[in-house]
Design a protein around this motif. Structure first.
Motif, PDB file in Angstrom:
ATOM      1  N   ASP A   1     -25.063  -2.376 -13.582  1.00 50.35           N
ATOM      2  CA  ASP A   1     -23.904  -3.172 -13.996  1.00 50.35           C
ATOM      3  C   ASP A   1     -24.209  -3.919 -15.298  1.00 50.35           C
ATOM      4  OD1 ASP A   1     -22.424  -2.337 -11.843  1.00 50.35           O
ATOM      5  OD2 ASP A   1     -22.710  -4.177 -10.672  1.00 50.35           O
ATOM      6  N   ALA A   2     -25.417  -4.468 -15.397  1.00 46.07           N
ATOM      7  CA  ALA A   2     -25.807  -5.197 -16.602  1.00 46.07           C
ATOM      8  C   ALA A   2     -25.845  -4.264 -17.810  1.00 46.07           C
ATOM      9  CB  ALA A   2     -27.172  -5.862 -16.404  1.00 46.07           C
ATOM     10  N   VAL A   3     -26.327  -3.043 -17.605  1.00 44.88           N
ATOM     11  CA  VAL A   3     -26.345  -2.040 -18.675  1.00 44.88           C
ATOM     12  C   VAL A   3     -24.925  -1.736 -19.137  1.00 44.88           C
ATOM     13  CG1 VAL A   3     -26.811   0.386 -19.195  1.00 44.88           C
ATOM     14  CG2 VAL A   3     -28.523  -0.970 -17.992  1.00 44.88           C
TER      15      VAL A   3
ATOM     16  N   GLN B   1     -39.974  -2.670 -10.387  1.00 45.31           N
ATOM     17  CA  GLN B   1     -39.781  -3.093  -9.002  1.00 45.31           C
ATOM     18  C   GLN B   1     -38.420  -3.755  -8.818  1.00 45.31           C
ATOM     19  OE1 GLN B   1     -43.079  -5.555  -7.769  1.00 45.31           O
ATOM     20  NE2 GLN B   1     -44.608  -3.961  -8.174  1.00 45.31           N
ATOM     21  N   GLU B   2     -38.010  -4.524  -9.815  1.00 47.52           N
ATOM     22  CA  GLU B   2     -36.719  -5.203  -9.734  1.00 47.52           C
ATOM     23  C   GLU B   2     -35.578  -4.183  -9.800  1.00 47.52           C
ATOM     24  OE1 GLU B   2     -34.950  -8.951  -9.058  1.00 47.52           O
ATOM     25  OE2 GLU B   2     -37.064  -8.354  -9.139  1.00 47.52           O
ATOM     26  N   ILE B   3     -35.741  -3.141 -10.603  1.00 47.41           N
ATOM     27  CA  ILE B   3     -34.727  -2.083 -10.654  1.00 47.41           C
ATOM     28  C   ILE B   3     -34.636  -1.376  -9.304  1.00 47.41           C
ATOM     29  CG2 ILE B   3     -34.153   0.169 -11.640  1.00 47.41           C
ATOM     30  CD1 ILE B   3     -35.129  -0.789 -14.311  1.00 47.41           C
ATOM     31  N   ILE B   4     -35.791  -1.097  -8.699  1.00 43.73           N
ATOM     32  CA  ILE B   4     -35.800  -0.439  -7.387  1.00 43.73           C
ATOM     33  C   ILE B   4     -35.095  -1.315  -6.349  1.00 43.73           C
ATOM     34  CG2 ILE B   4     -37.310   0.300  -5.485  1.00 43.73           C
ATOM     35  CD1 ILE B   4     -39.331   1.185  -7.655  1.00 43.73           C
ATOM     36  N   ALA B   5     -35.345  -2.624  -6.430  1.00 43.24           N
ATOM     37  CA  ALA B   5     -34.752  -3.547  -5.458  1.00 43.24           C
ATOM     38  C   ALA B   5     -33.265  -3.787  -5.714  1.00 43.24           C
ATOM     39  CB  ALA B   5     -35.502  -4.878  -5.481  1.00 43.24           C
ATOM     40  N   ARG B   6     -32.853  -3.733  -6.986  1.00 43.27           N
ATOM     41  CA  ARG B   6     -31.469  -4.087  -7.344  1.00 43.27           C
ATOM     42  C   ARG B   6     -30.891  -3.085  -8.346  1.00 43.27           C
ATOM     43  NH1 ARG B   6     -32.493  -9.353 -10.185  1.00 43.27           N
ATOM     44  NH2 ARG B   6     -30.245  -9.268 -10.531  1.00 43.27           N
ATOM     45  N   PRO B   7     -30.843  -1.804  -8.001  1.00 43.62           N
ATOM     46  CA  PRO B   7     -30.383  -0.812  -8.979  1.00 43.62           C
ATOM     47  C   PRO B   7     -28.950  -1.031  -9.437  1.00 43.62           C
ATOM     48  CG  PRO B   7     -30.508   0.163  -6.783  1.00 43.62           C
ATOM     49  CD  PRO B   7     -31.172  -1.180  -6.707  1.00 43.62           C
ATOM     50  N   ASP B   8     -28.082  -1.425  -8.527  1.00 45.22           N
ATOM     51  CA  ASP B   8     -26.672  -1.620  -8.902  1.00 45.22           C
ATOM     52  C   ASP B   8     -26.513  -2.808  -9.853  1.00 45.22           C
ATOM     53  OD1 ASP B   8     -25.887   0.541  -7.376  1.00 45.22           O
ATOM     54  OD2 ASP B   8     -25.433  -0.679  -5.604  1.00 45.22           O
ATOM     55  N   ASP B   9     -27.254  -3.884  -9.599  1.00 40.39           N
ATOM     56  CA  ASP B   9     -27.186  -5.051 -10.478  1.00 40.39           C
ATOM     57  C   ASP B   9     -27.637  -4.675 -11.889  1.00 40.39           C
ATOM     58  OD1 ASP B   9     -26.292  -6.583  -8.396  1.00 40.39           O
ATOM     59  OD2 ASP B   9     -28.206  -7.593  -8.034  1.00 40.39           O
ATOM     60  N   PHE B  10     -28.733  -3.921 -11.961  1.00 43.10           N
ATOM     61  CA  PHE B  10     -29.236  -3.545 -13.282  1.00 43.10           C
ATOM     62  C   PHE B  10     -28.256  -2.626 -13.997  1.00 43.10           C
ATOM     63  CE2 PHE B  10     -31.598  -0.788 -16.186  1.00 43.10           C
ATOM     64  CZ  PHE B  10     -32.130  -1.754 -17.040  1.00 43.10           C
TER      65      PHE B  10
ATOM     66  N   PRO C   1     -34.736   4.775  -8.747  1.00 40.08           N
ATOM     67  CA  PRO C   1     -33.794   4.929  -7.630  1.00 40.08           C
ATOM     68  C   PRO C   1     -32.540   5.735  -7.963  1.00 40.08           C
ATOM     69  CG  PRO C   1     -33.590   2.752  -8.569  1.00 40.08           C
ATOM     70  CD  PRO C   1     -34.759   3.401  -9.260  1.00 40.08           C
ATOM     71  N   MET C   2     -32.215   5.885  -9.259  1.00 38.33           N
ATOM     72  CA  MET C   2     -31.015   6.614  -9.655  1.00 38.33           C
ATOM     73  C   MET C   2     -31.306   7.388 -10.940  1.00 38.33           C
ATOM     74  SD  MET C   2     -28.416   3.365  -9.118  1.00 38.33           S
ATOM     75  CE  MET C   2     -27.046   4.150  -9.985  1.00 38.33           C
ATOM     76  N   PRO C   3     -30.935   8.668 -11.011  1.00 37.80           N
ATOM     77  CA  PRO C   3     -31.202   9.441 -12.237  1.00 37.80           C
ATOM     78  C   PRO C   3     -30.660   8.783 -13.503  1.00 37.80           C
ATOM     79  CG  PRO C   3     -30.497  10.898 -10.478  1.00 37.80           C
ATOM     80  CD  PRO C   3     -30.326   9.502  -9.959  1.00 37.80           C
ATOM     81  N   VAL C   4     -29.518   8.121 -13.409  1.00 42.32           N
ATOM     82  CA  VAL C   4     -28.906   7.513 -14.579  1.00 42.32           C
ATOM     83  C   VAL C   4     -29.751   6.360 -15.126  1.00 42.32           C
ATOM     84  CG1 VAL C   4     -27.493   5.793 -13.339  1.00 42.32           C
ATOM     85  CG2 VAL C   4     -26.684   6.764 -15.513  1.00 42.32           C
ATOM     86  N   LEU C   5     -30.659   5.835 -14.312  1.00 38.78           N
ATOM     87  CA  LEU C   5     -31.486   4.704 -14.737  1.00 38.78           C
ATOM     88  C   LEU C   5     -32.832   5.129 -15.325  1.00 38.78           C
ATOM     89  CD1 LEU C   5     -30.888   2.152 -11.820  1.00 38.78           C
ATOM     90  CD2 LEU C   5     -29.709   2.332 -14.015  1.00 38.78           C
ATOM     91  N   GLU C   6     -33.117   6.420 -15.343  1.00 38.58           N
ATOM     92  CA  GLU C   6     -34.439   6.884 -15.780  1.00 38.58           C
ATOM     93  C   GLU C   6     -34.811   6.444 -17.195  1.00 38.58           C
ATOM     94  OE1 GLU C   6     -34.640  11.066 -15.104  1.00 38.58           O
ATOM     95  OE2 GLU C   6     -34.789  10.856 -12.915  1.00 38.58           O
ATOM     96  N   PRO C   7     -33.902   6.485 -18.181  1.00 41.70           N
ATOM     97  CA  PRO C   7     -34.301   6.027 -19.527  1.00 41.70           C
ATOM     98  C   PRO C   7     -34.776   4.580 -19.542  1.00 41.70           C
ATOM     99  CG  PRO C   7     -32.226   7.217 -19.619  1.00 41.70           C
ATOM    100  CD  PRO C   7     -32.521   6.965 -18.163  1.00 41.70           C
ATOM    101  N   TYR C   8     -34.169   3.733 -18.746  1.00 41.09           N
ATOM    102  CA  TYR C   8     -34.537   2.318 -18.694  1.00 41.09           C
ATOM    103  C   TYR C   8     -35.805   2.118 -17.854  1.00 41.09           C
ATOM    104  CZ  TYR C   8     -29.567   2.638 -19.711  1.00 41.09           C
ATOM    105  OH  TYR C   8     -28.354   3.007 -20.226  1.00 41.09           O
ATOM    106  N   PHE C   9     -35.916   2.899 -16.806  1.00 40.24           N
ATOM    107  CA  PHE C   9     -37.039   2.792 -15.881  1.00 40.24           C
ATOM    108  C   PHE C   9     -38.353   3.143 -16.575  1.00 40.24           C
ATOM    109  CE2 PHE C   9     -39.515   3.991 -12.060  1.00 40.24           C
ATOM    110  CZ  PHE C   9     -39.203   2.936 -11.223  1.00 40.24           C
ATOM    111  N   ASN C  10     -38.295   3.982 -17.599  1.00 36.42           N
ATOM    112  CA  ASN C  10     -39.509   4.460 -18.265  1.00 36.42           C
ATOM    113  C   ASN C  10     -39.836   3.693 -19.544  1.00 36.42           C
ATOM    114  OD1 ASN C  10     -40.303   6.648 -16.505  1.00 36.42           O
ATOM    115  ND2 ASN C  10     -38.446   7.690 -17.173  1.00 36.42           N
TER     116      ASN C  10
END
Length: 231
Positions: free
Chosen positions: A146-148, A135-144, A171-180
């Motif tokens: 950037d942290a990566v 949920q936090e990634i969905i709310a703040r994808p750019d922040d997450f 919210p972003m394909p590039v975040l899928e490995p972290y999202f899962n």
């Protein structure tokens, strides 16, 4: 010139730890306990002191008590199939009070037979906490993201445990490995144990820990939300 004391960790003390584990003997350990303490336990405590200002800047609520932050050589074998009584690797853990909430994010530094390493992440997080993480990634994808990027540019590599079935809503394909992820961490790993003999390596790893700050803060927000739900 550094203003902290560091006595160094030499390869021979790791050989002694390995032999201690192989022998699996209380008598052998007691005979060599002082050498092990002086050769690796105390230097690990000194590394904690050397990094303390950096760690406190990341999270001032992490207690810096070196004598309580280094793993024991003696293992707890009650709940494991591995009945070796002693470790051949030791680590220092930087985290908030794990008894208050065991799922706070952590940072660590470890010395093992194949090198030294460290990282930031979360382990054994309950499913609900990882739901809040998504949920936090969905709310703040750019922040997450950037942290990566900051953690990985700092020299860490991402790893984790993953769900077999991908979670929906990334919210972003590039975040899928972290999202899962069921759990995740970012870790640096250096194979040259000879570097541990002098303090230069501490200034080598200090900026890596500084680069962990955005990821640690993101995970801390998730942990605090989870903690609030459990209260």
């Amino acid at each position: 010139m550094s203003n902290y004391r560091y006595d160094g960790i030499k390869p021979e003390i790791l050989m002694l730890l390995s032999e201690n584990r192989f022998r699996n003997s209380r008598d052998f350990y007691e005979e060599n306990k002082k050498r092990i303490k002086e050769g690796i336990t105390i230097p690990l405590q000194q590394i904690i002191c050397a990094l303390s200002a950096t760690i406190i800047e990341i999270d001032e609520d992490i207690p810096i008590i070196p004598q309580k932050m280094v793993s024991r050589v003696r293992r707890d074998t009650r709940y494991t199939k591995d009945k070796h009584m002693y470790r051949e690797n030791l680590w220092a853990m930087f985290t908030r009070d794990k008894h208050a909430l065991p799922h706070f994010p952590c940072m660590w530094f470890e010395v093992a037979q194949n090198g030294y390493s460290g990282g930031v992440g979360t382990y054994y997080a309950p499913p609900r906490m990882m739901e809040l993480f998504r949920q936090e990634i969905i709310a703040r994808p750019d922040d997450f993201y950037d942290a990566v990027i900051i953690a990985e540019r700092g020299g860490a590599v991402f790893s984790g445990d993953f769900y077999k079935r991908p979670k929906e809503g990334c919210p972003m394909p590039v975040l899928e490995p972290y999202f899962n992820c069921k759990s995740l961490y970012f870790m640096f790993d250096f194979p040259n144990l000879n570097e541990l003999a002098n303090a230069d390596f501490i200034e080598k790893i200090r900026p890596i820990y500084e680069s962990f700050s955005p990821m640690y803060q993101f995970l801390l927000t998730v942990a605090q939300k989870y903690s609030a739900e459990q209260a």
